[in-house]
Structures are given as structure tokens and as C-alpha cells.
Motif scaffolding. Structure first.
Motif, PDB file in Angstrom:
ATOM      1  N   PHE A  45      -0.185   0.565  -0.186  1.00  0.00           N
ATOM      2  CA  PHE A  45      -0.164  -0.794   0.520  1.00  0.00           C
ATOM      3  C   PHE A  45       0.314  -0.808   2.020  1.00  0.00           C
ATOM      4  O   PHE A  45       1.544  -0.272   2.174  1.00  0.00           O
ATOM      5  CB  PHE A  45       0.378  -1.730   0.048  1.00  0.00           C
ATOM      6  CG  PHE A  45      -0.096  -2.037  -1.547  1.00  0.00           C
ATOM      7  CD1 PHE A  45      -1.285  -2.868  -1.634  1.00  0.00           C
ATOM      8  CD2 PHE A  45       0.777  -1.731  -2.704  1.00  0.00           C
ATOM      9  CE1 PHE A  45      -1.613  -2.923  -3.166  1.00  0.00           C
ATOM     10  CE2 PHE A  45       0.175  -1.893  -3.881  1.00  0.00           C
ATOM     11  CZ  PHE A  45      -0.982  -2.699  -4.162  1.00  0.00           C
TER      12      PHE A  45
ATOM     13  N   SER B  41      -0.634  -6.081   4.017  1.00  0.00           N
ATOM     14  CA  SER B  41      -0.209  -5.237   2.976  1.00  0.00           C
ATOM     15  C   SER B  41      -1.397  -5.152   2.056  1.00  0.00           C
ATOM     16  O   SER B  41      -1.381  -5.276   0.845  1.00  0.00           O
ATOM     17  CB  SER B  41       0.861  -5.969   1.908  1.00  0.00           C
ATOM     18  OG  SER B  41       2.007  -5.912   2.915  1.00  0.00           O
ATOM     19  N   THR B  42      -2.583  -4.544   2.517  1.00  0.00           N
ATOM     20  CA  THR B  42      -3.859  -4.480   1.873  1.00  0.00           C
ATOM     21  C   THR B  42      -3.759  -3.144   1.232  1.00  0.00           C
ATOM     22  O   THR B  42      -3.006  -2.166   1.528  1.00  0.00           O
ATOM     23  CB  THR B  42      -5.192  -4.876   2.691  1.00  0.00           C
ATOM     24  OG1 THR B  42      -4.908  -3.717   3.809  1.00  0.00           O
ATOM     25  CG2 THR B  42      -5.256  -6.052   3.197  1.00  0.00           C
ATOM     26  N   LEU B  43      -4.521  -2.879   0.064  1.00  0.00           N
ATOM     27  CA  LEU B  43      -4.638  -1.709  -0.519  1.00  0.00           C
ATOM     28  C   LEU B  43      -5.493  -0.540   0.384  1.00  0.00           C
ATOM     29  O   LEU B  43      -6.638  -0.903   0.675  1.00  0.00           O
ATOM     30  CB  LEU B  43      -5.202  -1.714  -1.885  1.00  0.00           C
ATOM     31  CG  LEU B  43      -5.425  -0.408  -2.702  1.00  0.00           C
ATOM     32  CD1 LEU B  43      -4.174  -0.055  -3.015  1.00  0.00           C
ATOM     33  CD2 LEU B  43      -6.450  -0.818  -3.954  1.00  0.00           C
ATOM     34  N   LYS B  44      -4.930   0.535   0.909  1.00  0.00           N
ATOM     35  CA  LYS B  44      -5.609   1.259   1.569  1.00  0.00           C
ATOM     36  C   LYS B  44      -5.683   2.865   1.001  1.00  0.00           C
ATOM     37  O   LYS B  44      -6.852   3.293   1.640  1.00  0.00           O
ATOM     38  CB  LYS B  44      -4.771   1.606   3.050  1.00  0.00           C
ATOM     39  CG  LYS B  44      -4.335   0.397   3.804  1.00  0.00           C
ATOM     40  CD  LYS B  44      -3.558   0.814   5.217  1.00  0.00           C
ATOM     41  CE  LYS B  44      -4.205   1.440   5.804  1.00  0.00           C
ATOM     42  NZ  LYS B  44      -3.630   1.669   7.318  1.00  0.00           N
TER      43      LYS B  44
ATOM     44  N   ASN C 167       0.886   7.517   3.157  1.00  0.00           N
ATOM     45  CA  ASN C 167       1.678   6.404   2.305  1.00  0.00           C
ATOM     46  C   ASN C 167       3.042   6.837   2.305  1.00  0.00           C
ATOM     47  O   ASN C 167       3.170   7.707   1.562  1.00  0.00           O
ATOM     48  CB  ASN C 167       0.932   6.249   0.932  1.00  0.00           C
ATOM     49  CG  ASN C 167       1.664   5.325   0.139  1.00  0.00           C
ATOM     50  OD1 ASN C 167       2.414   4.435   0.730  1.00  0.00           O
ATOM     51  ND2 ASN C 167       1.546   5.557  -1.089  1.00  0.00           N
TER      52      ASN C 167
END
Length: 708
Positions: free
Chosen positions: A240, A245-248, A278
Motif C-alpha cells: 500500500f 494508500s492504494t494497492l500498488k 514496498n
């Protein structure tokens, strides 16, 4: 950004053509004004196409993207060296306030409205490279990009710039399709997986046993958002990122048991590893937290968090690399404890990473029997808080306490195999002599012209790369396309055509910092020196360069392999340490000296062997034969053939190798000598007996005399 865009297009050409650097291009005032007008006044969705006369590069763009590409979109080699002093002087000249951090300078973001900035210093400038990142808008770029943006603000008399100035460079159609495909794959994996805390108890216990995480609670797994991807029975760790805080991305971890009941973990990331940045666990870190534990694995991060309650994050690539793009996210911490693993490689990585993070705030957990990796420590019921408190400070490298020295000596005694370095998989005979490939050493390699020096070093480097040794190749003799083709052929162990139809030191320093390079190869010294130094003493120039490489290897804990052509020798004479071109400086500074010997034959291809004439690690020297396989361009046969080395006393070669023993005579050579001796037995000579007049053989006469 404009200079970087031009140079980025040239960088691909430079990487496959010539190792020279492109000179930095400065725009004239009209060109600069035209570019600023286009960037500031064009709508975001408009396409942009720029052609630079003379360069022949077309930068055609269409469409937009949400974020600028990660580190792969920035310039990957230094256009011009920059120092932190230069950066500070420039910021002061523009009346820009800044805070001096541990690894970055903190500046108020110029990509946010003045009212939104307040006292937030959210733009970070790397002290070593000048790369910048705005954490609020995710705008990133090179130092030249930031300078250009500040110049635009000054000329346009603006208080801030829109983030789309740098984010508005769209990707190509192929890149867009690749990005969209990866995002769809991320969403597919994430939606198809289930939270591990929601899995039935029996199945969850089986999964925990398989991954050896039985001590990790369901609350911890839920806290970190760990899921189970049932089709492959893999754990899914989310990435995130961004202000919302999006899912990348995701990392999939699978486990496999060995015969010794040891678990081997296999990792796969989406997007690919080079774009996966990450810091697992970072969303759980509060803004006011001042201490963090840095681990090399996601499982270790969960163990630390559960056992101690301290903030903990995991590096995306473990102990192999700490990408500088992640340093701004670690600036808020006043104390960073590095607990990367339980082996010597983790310990060496901890010392290297602490230099990037700032020595004064870093503490290191030394691997040992009572200090395993965090997950093992949790499984054994050890006190993780006590282990973290007992970590040693990463003090100045020139100041060592007796306690640290005692621990270093003890660590080397109990981990002799790891201290010896990374073992070669294709050259077991070399392991018997050099024991392994170690950081911080200088190796000098030489051999006759045309004997295959580049081919052999290529395979040696490939062998190490396949075991995780990041390698930078400085090629001054063979172009990169040819070198890559050789390595691909050696990697496949077959002929591919039949199956698929500024300065060198600045670049090395930059690569070591950016990619945590462990091995640098210079092929070769004479080509690197060029012809511009003919007016001065070439031997003095060579000695100076070798001294610089020696210092670089020691200061950066990076192994440097230096290929040097020998001086001209007669064809029937074997090369010696004294045969290395130049003065004795090369052999004196080197930790290892390797010579590729070639015995030329008239009727068939010559025989090659690798001789180690200097080994500073433990003094063992020797020689073993090499068989060249033309189809795969390798010196190591696919089927390993055991060659038994035998130590014998050697004559004094020179002052450098006096007292060493040379291992010679393989079983093959011994066999040839035995056969030759059998063929050359003399026939018994007949002699005449004067007493009887009969002829007898000399052997019979001797036998009769002996019997009598």
C-alpha cells in the motif's frame, strides 16, 4: 526533466555501444522558454512531441498517467558529480530553507500550494545523488529536474508548480499496456486471495506449519493484511503506497521443504522486482514514531512487531539492496536497528546499509547462536526486546572497541565457510584455492593475448551473479552487445543461434550507492587508460589508478576485479607474477593474482589452465586445468570432472611469490607420464661371455652373479 529526457534516450544507446558519458546539455534561453511555456500552459491531457535537432532522438508522448515512473524513469548514471555542499549552496542562493537530515535534506514542497505547505518539509533531496522525492505528491526526479523547476518558478514568479509538470510525461503505448496488465494482475491476485485470519483453523494451522510461523498470531496476520492465495498455497503481502494508500503491488511467498527439514522460501513480486519498492509495514508506522527495526524479510517484521510492539518494516529486496528511493521514508526515525538475518552476508549488508542511513542513528544486531533471525528467535521463545537493546552502534569505521573486535574474531571463527565468501558453482577447483569470493578485495587477472581472459571473467562473474552478487562491468575493450551475447550463451550452456536463431570511479561509486554493487570488473586497465597519457610516465599513471582501485575496494567493501594485459613474453614461456604489465604495484596491492596460462600447440588447440599465484586470505596457491567448450563459450564442463590437486614446493618466482607452494600435476598429467615411461623401457643388451663364448643378456648375467 527536459535534460534528463534527452539523456535518458541517449543512455540506452550508451549502454550498448560505448562507455563514454554524454556531456551535459544546457538549453539556450529561447529553447528553455519554449519548453516552460509548453509544460506550464499545455493542458494535462494534451500530447507532447519534442525533437532535438542533431541528436536524432524523438520523444513522442500521448496520453497521461497517474504517477511518474519509479526509479527506472530517472537517469541511472551521474550526468555530473554533485556534492551536498553544492546542493546547500544552491538552496541558500534561492533563499530556500532546509533541514539537514540523516541521508537527505528536507525542503518545503514546491509542488503544493503555499497554504497547504504550512511547516511541512515533505520534499527530500538525497545528499549523495541529488535525487528528490515529494512524499505528498509522489513527484520525483533528478537534481537537474529540481533546478529546472526552481528556475521556472523564478522566471514565472510563481509560488508553486503543479505536480503535473513532471508527472505529465506519459508513457509509451507499450509501457502503458505493461503497467495496466500488472495492475490487473495485482487486483486479480488480491481479490482471489483470502485473509489468513479468516481461513479455517485446521487449514490455517497447516499453512503456518508449512511456513514455520506457528508462533505468529492471527491478530498480527490481520494487522499486516497478510492473505493466502490458495491456487499456489502462497502467502500474499500487500504493498500500500501513495497519499491515499492504494494497492500498488503484491509479493507472493511460497515454501518448500528440503530433505534436511529446512524450509526454502521462493518469492515473486508484481510488478517486477526492479519496480517493487514496498517497505512492508510502513502504513502501520505513526508520524510521531522515532524508532524502527529494519528487517530483511516480511515474516521477520511481523515477529518483531508482535514480540516487541516496536515499529518494524521489511526491505523489498532483502539483504541484496537498499534502494535510495526508500531513504526519505526512513528519515523520521532517530534510531534505526538493522536486524537483517542470521548469517555473515546479512551482517555485511547491515554495515553497508548503515552508511546510507547515517551511522550515528543506526544500531546493528550481530548474527550469532543466541541472536538468530527474528522469526527463529520468536519460535525459540527468546526475548526479542533484549536482543534489540543489546544491538551495537554502527560507530565510525575507524574506531573499534575491544568488545566489537572480540565479537568480530569470534564470528569469523564460528562461521569460517561464510567468512571465506561466496563459492563458485562452476569452478570447484578455484574454491579449493581461494576459498571463495570476498568483499573488499582487489583481484588482478592476466593472461596471454587471445587466451580468453574476457570470456573466462565473464563466466566467473555470471557464476557469482547467479548467486546474488550484484556486479558492475566496466568494459573498455569489448562492446556491451557482444559481452551480453557471451553471457547469455554461457548462462544457457548451449549455442543460442542454434536454438533461438565522468570517470570510471565516479560511475563505480554511483552504482555501489544506488544498486549496492558487490563486484566491479574493469576490462581492461590498458584500454581504460587510453592514449592521452603518453606524454607522462605511463607506469606512474597506472600505479596511481591501481592505488585508487585499491582504496575504492577497501572503503566500499566491494570486490574489484582488474584485468591487466601481460608484458610481451616468449610463446614457450609461462607467465609469472612479474609478467603483469607495469611496475610491481599491481601485484603488491592485489589480494589475489590469477593468471590464465596457455600452452600453445601446433597440431591442435592449446591447453589452458588457471594459476593462482597470490592469495592473501590464507596463502594457498595452485593451478588446475580448464577445458574450453566452444559451443557454450564456457571454461567449465557441464559434467564436473574431479581434478585432484597436489601441493609441491615451487622455486622462487619473485619476491611476491617467495615461500608459496604451487599445486601441480593432475591425474591426467600423471597418467600421460606413466604411459610414456612404459613405452621407453630399454631392451636388454646382449653381452658375450669370454669363458664359454655364449651370449647372454645383461639381465641374466646380473641375475647369475646375484645368485652366486
Amino acid at each position: 526533466m527536459w535534460r534528463s529526457s534527452l539523456l535518458r534516450g541517449a543512455a540506452c544507446i550508451l549502454q550498448v555501444a560505448t562507455p563514454r558519458f554524454l556531456p551535459q546539455r544546457h538549453f539556450s534561453s529561447p529553447m528553455f522558454r519554449l519548453l516552460t511555456q509548453r509544460l506550464l500552459h499545455n493542458p494535462v491531457g494534451a500530447s507532447c512531441g519534442l525533437r532535438f535537432g542533431g541528436a536524432g532522438y524523438l520523444l513522442a508522448h500521448s496520453g497521461t498517467r497517474a504517477y511518474k515512473k519509479d526509479a527506472k524513469s530517472t537517469l541511472e548514471f551521474p550526468v555530473s558529480p554533485i556534492s551536498v555542499t553544492d546542493i546547500k549552496q544552491y538552496l541558500r542562493s534561492k533563499d530556500i530553507p532546509f533541514h539537514d537530515g540523516y541521508s537527505c535534506l528536507h525542503v518545503q514542497s514546491i509542488f503544493m500550494h503555499t497554504a497547504s505547505r504550512k511547516d511541512r518539509f515533505s520534499l527530500f533531496i538525497d545528499k549523495t545523488t541529488g535525487q528528490f522525492l515529494c512524499k505528498d505528491t509522489l513527484v520525483e526526479g533528478s537534481w537537474e529536474d529540481l533546478q529546472d523547476c526552481l528556475e521556472v518558478m523564478q522566471k514565472e514568479e510563481q509560488d508553486f508548480l503543479s505536480p503535473h509538470v513532471l508527472l505529465g510525461y506519459p508513457e509509451s503505448v507499450e509501457e502503458q499496456e505493461e503497467t495496466e496488465r500488472e495492475l490487473r494482475e495485482v487486483q486479480r491476485i488480491w481479490s482471489s486471495s483470502v485473509p489468513l485470519s479468516d481461513v479455517p483453523e485446521d487449514e490455517a494451522q497447516l499453512i503456518k506449519t508449512m511456513f514455520q510461523i506457528t508462533k505468529v498470531s492471527n491478530a498480527t496476520l490481520k494487522k499486516f493484511g497478510v492473505r493466502l492465495f490458495k491456487p499456489t498455497k502462497s502467502l500474499v503481502f500487500p504493498w500500500f503506497g501513495g497519499p491515499d494508500s492504494t494497492l500498488k503491488g503484491v509479493k507472493l511467498l511460497s515454501a518448500q521443504s528440503t530433505d534436511t527439514e529446512k524450509v526454502i522460501y521462493n518469492e515473486a513480486t508484481v510488478p517486477k522486482c526492479s519496480s517493487y519498492y514496498n517497505l512492508f509495514g510502513l502504513p502501520l508506522v505513526g508520524r510521531m514514531d522515532s524508532e524502527v527495526v529494519l528487517t530483511g524479510h516480511e515474516l521477520d517484521t511481523m515477529a518483531v512487531s508482535q514480540a516487541t510492539g516496536l515499529p518494524s518494516v521489511a526491505l523489498p529486496r532483502g539483504v541484496s539492496c537498499l534502494p535510495p528511493i526508500l531513504l526519505p521514508y526512513l528519515e523520521q526515525f532517530k534510531r534505526v536497528t538493522l536486524w537483517l538475518g542470521d548469517d555473515m552476508r546479512s551482517w555485511e549488508a547491515s554495515k553497508i546499509f548503515s552508511r546510507k542511513l547515517g551511522l550515528r542513528r543506526c544500531s546493528l544486531v550481530r548474527p550469532g547462536e543466541y541472536r538468530p533471525c527474528p522469526m527463529d528467535a520468536l519460535a525459540r521463545g527468546k526475548n526479542l526486546s533484549h536482543i534489540i537493546k543489546a544491538s551495537i552502534p554502527a560507530a565510525h569505521k575507524s574506531i573499534v572497541s575491544f568488545k566489537q573486535l572480540r565479537e568480530d574474531v569470534y564470528g569469523e571463527l564460528v562461521n569460517t565457510e561464510q567468512v571465506a565468501g561466496v563459492k563458485w558453482g562452476r569452478f570447484p577447483q578455484l574454491n579449493k584455492i581461494l576459498k571463495g569470493h570476498r568483499k573488499g578485495e582487489l583481484t588482478v587477472f592476466t593472461g596471454p593475448t587471445g587466451s580468453g581472459k574476457t570470456t573466462f571473467i565473464s563466466e566467473m562473474a555470471l557464476d557469482l551473479c547467479m548467486q546474488g552478487v550484484n556486479t558492475l562491468w566496466g568494459s573498455f575493450e569489448i562492446n556491451n552487445v557482444r559481452l551480453a551475447k557471451i553471457m547469455l550463451t554461457q548462462f544457457a550452456m548451449q549455442r543460442l543461434e542454434e536454438n533461438l536463431e565522468q570517470t570510471v570511479l565516479d560511475t563505480m561509486q554511483h552504482a555501489v550507492y544506488l544498486y549496492d554493487i558487490n563486484h566491479v570488473i574493469i576490462d581492461n586497465l590498458q584500454f581504460m587508460m587510453g592514449q592521452e597519457n603518453l606524454s607522462v610516465d605511463k607506469f606512474a599513471v597506472q600505479d596511481h589508478i591501481i592505488g585508487a582501485f585499491r582504496k575504492f575496494a577497501t572503503n566500499t567493501s566491494c570486490h574489484v576485479t582488474l584485468i591487466i594485459h601481460p608484458r610481451k613474453e616468449e610463446d614457450d614461456r609461462e607467465l609469472q607474477t612479474a609478467s603483469i604489465f607495469g611496475s610491481a604495484k599491481a601485484s603488491q596491492e592485489a589480494d589475489n593474482v590469477l593468471i590464465l596460462q596457455e600452452k600453445k600447440l601446433v597440431t591442435c588447440a592449446g591447453r589452458r589452465s588457471l594459476q593462482v599465484t597470490k592469495n592473501r586470505f590464507d596463502g594457498d596457491v595452485g593451478i588446475f586445468p580448464l577445458d574450453f567448450i566452444k559451443t557454450s563459450l564456457t571454461f567449465s564442463a557441464p559434467i564436473k570432472v574431479k581434478h585432484k590437486l597436489r601441493k609441491v614446493t615451487a622455486k622462487q618466482e619473485n619476491e611476491e611469490v617467495e615461500g608459496y607452494e604451487v599445486a601441480v600435476k593432475t591425474e591426467e598429467v600423471k597418467k600421460e607420464k606413466t604411459e610414456k615411461a612404459a613405452k621407453t623401457i630399454k631392451t636388454p643388451r646382449s653381452v658375450k661371455n669370454p669363458a664359454t663364448g655364449n651370449e647372454t643378456t645383461q639381465n641374466q648375467s646380473m641375475l647369475r652373479t646375484h645368485v652366486a
